[in-house]
Write a protein that holds these residues in place. Structure first.
Motif, PDB file in Angstrom:
ATOM      1  N   ALA A 262      40.760 -46.347  44.392  1.00  0.00           N
ATOM      2  CA  ALA A 262      40.224 -44.982  44.422  1.00  0.00           C
ATOM      3  C   ALA A 262      38.704 -45.014  44.531  1.00  0.00           C
ATOM      4  O   ALA A 262      38.102 -44.291  45.336  1.00  0.00           O
ATOM      5  CB  ALA A 262      40.658 -44.221  43.177  1.00  0.00           C
ATOM      6  N   ALA A 263      38.056 -45.869  43.733  1.00  0.00           N
ATOM      7  CA  ALA A 263      36.596 -45.994  43.803  1.00  0.00           C
ATOM      8  C   ALA A 263      36.166 -46.616  45.128  1.00  0.00           C
ATOM      9  O   ALA A 263      35.145 -46.236  45.709  1.00  0.00           O
ATOM     10  CB  ALA A 263      36.096 -46.837  42.630  1.00  0.00           C
ATOM     11  N   GLU A 265      37.625 -46.264  48.018  1.00  0.00           N
ATOM     12  CA  GLU A 265      37.713 -45.246  49.066  1.00  0.00           C
ATOM     13  C   GLU A 265      36.552 -44.257  48.970  1.00  0.00           C
ATOM     14  O   GLU A 265      35.971 -43.865  49.991  1.00  0.00           O
ATOM     15  CB  GLU A 265      39.056 -44.512  48.957  1.00  0.00           C
ATOM     16  CG  GLU A 265      39.380 -43.602  50.136  1.00  0.00           C
ATOM     17  CD  GLU A 265      38.740 -42.232  50.000  1.00  0.00           C
ATOM     18  OE1 GLU A 265      38.458 -41.594  51.031  1.00  0.00           O
ATOM     19  OE2 GLU A 265      38.504 -41.800  48.851  1.00  0.00           O
ATOM     20  N   ARG A 266      36.173 -43.850  47.752  1.00  0.00           N
ATOM     21  CA  ARG A 266      35.083 -42.881  47.595  1.00  0.00           C
ATOM     22  C   ARG A 266      33.749 -43.460  48.075  1.00  0.00           C
ATOM     23  O   ARG A 266      32.931 -42.759  48.664  1.00  0.00           O
ATOM     24  CB  ARG A 266      34.958 -42.453  46.128  1.00  0.00           C
ATOM     25  CG  ARG A 266      36.021 -41.477  45.662  1.00  0.00           C
ATOM     26  CD  ARG A 266      35.620 -40.817  44.348  1.00  0.00           C
ATOM     27  NE  ARG A 266      35.387 -41.797  43.292  1.00  0.00           N
ATOM     28  CZ  ARG A 266      36.322 -42.240  42.466  1.00  0.00           C
ATOM     29  NH1 ARG A 266      37.561 -41.785  42.581  1.00  0.00           N
ATOM     30  NH2 ARG A 266      36.027 -43.110  41.526  1.00  0.00           N
ATOM     31  N   ALA A 267      33.540 -44.750  47.823  1.00  0.00           N
ATOM     32  CA  ALA A 267      32.247 -45.363  48.147  1.00  0.00           C
ATOM     33  C   ALA A 267      32.196 -45.932  49.556  1.00  0.00           C
ATOM     34  O   ALA A 267      31.121 -46.312  50.026  1.00  0.00           O
ATOM     35  CB  ALA A 267      31.944 -46.477  47.139  1.00  0.00           C
ATOM     36  N   THR A 269      32.365 -44.937  52.824  1.00  0.00           N
ATOM     37  CA  THR A 269      31.509 -44.431  53.895  1.00  0.00           C
ATOM     38  C   THR A 269      30.021 -44.615  53.620  1.00  0.00           C
ATOM     39  O   THR A 269      29.313 -45.206  54.439  1.00  0.00           O
ATOM     40  CB  THR A 269      31.828 -42.957  54.191  1.00  0.00           C
ATOM     41  OG1 THR A 269      33.175 -42.870  54.676  1.00  0.00           O
ATOM     42  CG2 THR A 269      30.879 -42.395  55.238  1.00  0.00           C
ATOM     43  N   TYR A 291      26.722 -35.342  43.334  1.00  0.00           N
ATOM     44  CA  TYR A 291      27.221 -33.979  43.499  1.00  0.00           C
ATOM     45  C   TYR A 291      26.107 -32.973  43.237  1.00  0.00           C
ATOM     46  O   TYR A 291      25.969 -31.974  43.935  1.00  0.00           O
ATOM     47  CB  TYR A 291      28.390 -33.712  42.552  1.00  0.00           C
ATOM     48  CG  TYR A 291      28.981 -32.323  42.682  1.00  0.00           C
ATOM     49  CD1 TYR A 291      29.812 -31.993  43.756  1.00  0.00           C
ATOM     50  CD2 TYR A 291      28.689 -31.321  41.749  1.00  0.00           C
ATOM     51  CE1 TYR A 291      30.333 -30.714  43.892  1.00  0.00           C
ATOM     52  CE2 TYR A 291      29.213 -30.053  41.874  1.00  0.00           C
ATOM     53  CZ  TYR A 291      30.040 -29.747  42.943  1.00  0.00           C
ATOM     54  OH  TYR A 291      30.569 -28.481  43.077  1.00  0.00           O
TER      55      TYR A 291
END
Length: 406
Positions: A262-263, A265-267, A269, A291
């Motif tokens: 999960a981390a 995938e978030r980082a 790009t 954010y």
């Protein structure tokens, strides 16, 4: 019929003048990115397709295309073809490519990568002949073990020799890829240029070595392919620093650190495309993206912007504390990126641990940070500048068309 618009080459800075060794933070993808960026040199908008040829692909399930495109700075909708193959396959990929295709080939042993941008300008490449046969003198099975049935006479009399005879070439080749120097000399016209690899990338190194029109031959075990290159030499850009012995590091045993997907995938790009978040209200940059803007407090309103790939070391430290899965010692630096007021914490690559200091300049290069649960975790590392570099390029010997090495 393709045309060689540009050729880029990359050799790891480790090893000797005859054989290069991939660094601990390098693999086929990172080397392919280095060669591809050298070939493109600001022309990424012309690429509509990428072909990656290797026998050492890091991920066999899930693919390597997303990481490759991110490192090259290409849009995520560009199709990527990953092909398992050697020198003949790489030569075929170039000869059969449509304009706007970037062909990349990379190898781990000996280590190196090269890339060719096929477009509508440059010398033309025309297929001459191709023969595919089977003589698995070197094979890697499902168990991952490589078995080498080293028999030079068998390879010569039933392998490469038969394949080349069946091609019925109109003349001797100017460059031979995929064979050791002595074997290549026996097949070529005169004394052919020495190539740094013998795998898939050897075919593209052969194209980079041409100083004019000529015949190029690529051989792998019992298969062979040949093309002719007509016209002026292609533009060649080389990322080839002189070699040095690899730093001595130690591996610490211990439980493997799992990769939280999960981390990851978030980082993915911002980390692999080297992008910051620019606040839509005030323009403040944040890396990694946040954010809430630290400049004006706006929330959820930002756009991705590319970060500079050059900067200066703000502070540095060398880590000796052993950690499972990470070789020590290694150096970390905070780099102040040029012109944007952003600082980034990154490891140092390409030099011995402890040699990068405050005030040193360098460029950010695509590297493999770690391999966790079998998954490569990519990011950027600082490659310190050398005194012989000008605008990130190192002058190296090569063909008259060579622009130097980065």
């Amino acid at each position: 019929m393709g045309q060689l618009s540009a050729v880029g080459t990359y050799l790891p800075p480790w090893g000797s003048h005859t054989v290069r060794v991939a660094g601990r933070d390098e693999d086929v993808v990172t080397m392919g990115v280095a060669a591809g960026r050298a070939a493109l040199s600001g022309r990424s908008e012309t690429v509509g397709r990428v072909v990656l040829v290797s026998r050492d692909l890091p991920l066999l399930d899930g693919g390597n295309g997303a990481a490759l495109l991110a490192g090259l700075g290409l849009p995520s909708d560009v199709p990527v073809v990953e092909q398992v193959g050697g020198a003949p396959a790489a030569l075929d990929a170039v000869a059969g490519a449509a304009p706007g295709t970037l062909v990349i080939a990379a190898d781990l042993a000996p280590a190196g990568a090269a890339a060719v941008l096929v477009d509508t300008v440059g010398p033309e490449v025309e297929p001459v002949a191709r023969v595919t046969r089977s003589l698995p003198v070197r094979a890697r099975g499902r168990d991952g073990v490589t078995r080498d049935y080293d028999d030079p006479r068998l390879e010569r009399d039933r392998g490469a020799g038969v394949a080349v005879d069946r091609l019925a070439l109109p003349s001797k080749p100017a460059v031979v890829a995929g064979l050791a120097a002595r074997q290549a000399s026996a097949l070529a016209e005169g004394r052919p240029p020495a190539l740094p690899t013998t795998g898939a990338s050897a075919a593209l190194f052969a194209l980079a070595a041409l100083t004019g029109a000529g015949l190029v031959l690529a051989v792998e075990q019992a298969s062979a392919a040949a093309v002719t290159v007509d016209g002026l030499p292609a533009v060649v850009r080389r990322d080839e620093r002189s070699a040095a012995p690899m730093d001595v590091q130690r591996e610490t045993p211990g439980p493997e650190i799992a990769l939280p997907l999960a981390a990851y995938e978030r980082a993915f790009t911002p980390k692999l495309r080297w992008e910051a978040a620019a606040c839509a209200a005030c323009g403040t940059l944040a890396f990694p993206p946040r954010y809430r803007c630290l400049g004006c407090g706006a929330e959820g309103r930002w756009a991705a912007v590319p970060l500079p790939r050059t900067g200066e070391v703000y502070t540095a430290v060398t880590v000796h504390v052993p950690v499972p899965g990470i070789a020590t010692p290694y150096s970390l630096v905070i780099v102040e990126l040029d012109d944007v007021g952003v600082r980034a914490l990154v490891p140092v690559t390409g030099v011995r641990a402890g040699t990068a200091g405050i005030g040193d300049r360098g460029r950010l290069v695509f590297r493999r940070m770690a391999v966790r649960t079998g998954i490569p975790d990519y990011g950027y590392a600082l490659l310190p500048e050398r005194p012989d570099e000008v605008d990130g390029w190192v002058t190296t010997a090569g063909s008259p068309a060579t622009e130097g090495g980065r």
